[in-house]
Design an enzyme around this catalytic site. Structure first.
Site, PDB file in Angstrom:
ATOM      1  N   ARG A 147       0.859  -1.186   0.000  1.00  0.00           N
ATOM      2  CA  ARG A 147       0.000   0.000   0.000  1.00  0.00           C
ATOM      3  C   ARG A 147       0.900   1.242   0.000  1.00  0.00           C
ATOM      4  O   ARG A 147       1.705   1.426   0.912  1.00  0.00           O
ATOM      5  CB  ARG A 147      -0.900  -0.007   1.241  1.00  0.00           C
TER       6      ARG A 147
ATOM      7  N   HIS B 215      -2.709  11.102   0.692  1.00  0.00           N
ATOM      8  CA  HIS B 215      -2.180  10.876   2.042  1.00  0.00           C
ATOM      9  C   HIS B 215      -1.481  12.166   2.470  1.00  0.00           C
ATOM     10  O   HIS B 215      -0.278  12.211   2.683  1.00  0.00           O
ATOM     11  CB  HIS B 215      -1.232   9.674   2.041  1.00  0.00           C
TER      12      HIS B 215
ATOM     13  N   GLU C 150      -7.013   8.723   6.353  1.00  0.00           N
ATOM     14  CA  GLU C 150      -7.217   9.396   7.642  1.00  0.00           C
ATOM     15  C   GLU C 150      -7.683  10.851   7.516  1.00  0.00           C
ATOM     16  O   GLU C 150      -6.991  11.792   7.924  1.00  0.00           O
ATOM     17  CB  GLU C 150      -5.924   9.342   8.474  1.00  0.00           C
TER      18      GLU C 150
ATOM     19  N   ASN D  63      -7.093   2.125  10.154  1.00  0.00           N
ATOM     20  CA  ASN D  63      -5.758   2.339  10.717  1.00  0.00           C
ATOM     21  C   ASN D  63      -5.907   2.407  12.221  1.00  0.00           C
ATOM     22  O   ASN D  63      -6.721   3.182  12.728  1.00  0.00           O
ATOM     23  CB  ASN D  63      -5.153   3.661  10.228  1.00  0.00           C
TER      24      ASN D  63
ATOM     25  N   TYR E 187      -3.858   2.337  16.118  1.00  0.00           N
ATOM     26  CA  TYR E 187      -2.609   2.396  16.886  1.00  0.00           C
ATOM     27  C   TYR E 187      -2.812   2.324  18.386  1.00  0.00           C
ATOM     28  O   TYR E 187      -1.996   1.765  19.103  1.00  0.00           O
ATOM     29  CB  TYR E 187      -1.865   3.687  16.542  1.00  0.00           C
TER      30      TYR E 187
ATOM     31  N   GLU F 167      -3.347   0.037   8.322  1.00  0.00           N
ATOM     32  CA  GLU F 167      -2.139   0.417   9.059  1.00  0.00           C
ATOM     33  C   GLU F 167      -2.277  -0.080  10.489  1.00  0.00           C
ATOM     34  O   GLU F 167      -3.339   0.051  11.103  1.00  0.00           O
ATOM     35  CB  GLU F 167      -1.955   1.945   9.146  1.00  0.00           C
TER      36      GLU F 167
END
Ligand code: IFM
Length: 447
Positions: free
Chosen positions: A78, A122, A167, A295, A297, A354
């Site tokens: 990606r 992005h 995002e 994504n 985290y 991600e």
């Protein structure tokens, strides 16, 4: 530990983004992006770092493809396309050399047996468009649709997995409200206008991409948030609902239901910051993407906090393991978020686009990078992805963030997220222990 096996056909990948790895910021007619401007502004990025050279991937992509194929065995890669390489002024004249670069990259990937997953945006907005008002200005919508058209007409015969945006919450909120990302603005109204225009740009681009790229699947990538309450109090429970709505429902509801969530509309109306919504806008936005990229985290633990304007919640620091970003390691939150997303919106396909961690890596005397904490991070998060799959969530793949250490935005090069170590002086790449472990996971389709 019991063996974990992923479904047949599960896609194993790694992700990057143009400004974070390409460098070559002025090569072959590339125009300036807002991140070139922002990082050149003193005090905006740690240590004055910029993406001018980064990992020099623009020149070293053939080596990086060999790394993906020979050392990691990736199914998929990606990457993102730099709008200012394709249209240096944002719209108007196309720069053929910019398209040629992605042509070479895509062909190289396909020759190596690696499926390209391309993100159109992005965060590296052409500076020329920012000069005309950026995301808060409605003119950006047509400029984006034109950019998506030009790019997918050229690459759409070979790229069959498209992500319109990465995002949007980050580039609109951190860029136009919190001011810590490019272009560094601090206005709630600009943030919400930027969000609305991103949604219109996505909605307008999807049919264009589908037309240019036969049988492609077209989705988008969100950094969805998982929030827990700091206590059982009704006030803290309501704070959780606001935290989720602020970051998740504000995008998912328009896409899947054609309306903004009423709880946040009430708050924003009260503050007088709702964006202009024209007749037909919500119909243009509504439409389930072919897949949703998540994504993930960390999580938030929130409490009610009247001192915080508009949102009235704040994050409560937790004990336990944290990464170099100061983010709590909370693997089970990913499972909970996937269940929540699936139960509330029923996306047809989901990917983790991600997931990863920054730790302070060092090259050891043996020349290797023994990043055991990152390896454990991946094992724990993947275990929770698998758990969601066993409960029915239609997960189709997983992309580690990131293939390479790279330019971590306002943190510059101080944070290393790669499964591959990059020596920025020599541009040498060293596959970390986590990367070697990930290669085994790919080979065995599990661990
Ligand atoms: O480096 C970023 C990436 O560009 C977007 N998602 C989060 C990563 C880590 O902060």
């Amino acid at each position: 530990m019991a063996k974990i096996t992923f479904p047949d056909g599960f896609v194993w990948g790694a992700a990057t983004a143009s400004y974070q790895i390409e460098g070559a910021a002025t090569a072959d007619g590339r125009g300036a992006s807002i991140w070139d401007t922002f990082s050149a502004t003193p005090g905006k990025v740690l240590n004055g770092d910029t993406g001018a050279v980064a990992c020099d991937h623009y020149n070293r992509y053939p080596d990086d493809i060999r790394l993906m194929r020979d050392q990691i065995g990736l199914d998929a890669y990606r990457f993102s396309i730099a709008w200012p390489r394709i249209l240096p002024q944002g719209d108007g004249a196309v720069n053929p050399a910019g398209l040629d670069f992605y042509d070479r990259l895509v062909d190289g990937l396909l020759e190596a047996g690696i499926t390209p997953y391309a993100t159109l945006f992005h965060w590296d907005l052409p500076q020329a468009l920012e000069d005309r008002g950026g995301w808060p200005h409605r003119g950006v919508v047509d400029a984006y649709i034109n950019y998506a058209d030009v790019t997918t007409r050229r690459l759409g015969d070979r790229v069959k997995h498209w992500m319109t945006f990465n995002e949007p919450w980050v580039f609109t909120f951190l860029g136009y409200c919190a001011g810590i990302h490019a272009p560094g603005k601090t206005s709630w109204a600009d943030y919400l206008a930027g969000m609305h225009h991103f949604l219109l740009a996505h909605g307008g681009a999807v049919p264009v991409i589908r037309q240019n790229s036969a049988d492609a699947s077209v989705g988008l990538v969100l950094n969805l948030n998982w929030a827990d309450a700091a206590s059982d109090s009704a006030e803290d429970q309501a704070a959780v609902a606001r935290a989720m709505s602020f970051q998740n429902n504000w995008i998912l509801d328009p896409l899947y239901r054609g309306e903004y969530p009423a709880d946040m509309v009430a708050l924003y109306d009260e503050a007088g910051i709702m964006p202009e919504i024209r007749d037909g806008d919500m119909a243009r936005i509504q439409g389930a993407p072919d897949f949703l990229g998540v994504n993930f985290y960390t999580r938030l633990v929130v409490r009610h906090d009247d001192s915080v304007e508009i949102l009235r919640f704040s994050d409560v620091p937790q004990s336990g393991e944290h990464t170099e970003m100061g983010w709590e390691v909370s693997p089970e939150s990913l499972y909970r978020l996937l269940m929540w997303t699936w139960q509330n919106y029923a996306p047809e396909h989901l990917y983790i686009t991600e997931n990863g961690a920054a730790f302070a890596d060092e090259v050891s005397a043996d020349g290797a990078v023994h990043d055991e904490r990152r390896l454990n991070f991946y094992r724990e998060y993947l275990t929770n992805v698998h758990r969601a799959i066993t409960e029915g969530v239609p997960m189709r793949g997983y992309f580690a963030w990131s293939l390479l250490d790279n330019f971590e935005w306002a943190e510059g090069y101080s944070k290393r997220f790669g499964i591959t170590y990059v020596d920025y002086e020599t541009q040498q790449r060293i596959l970390k222990d986590s990367g070697k472990w990930y290669a085994q996971v790919i080979e065995n389709n599990g661990f």
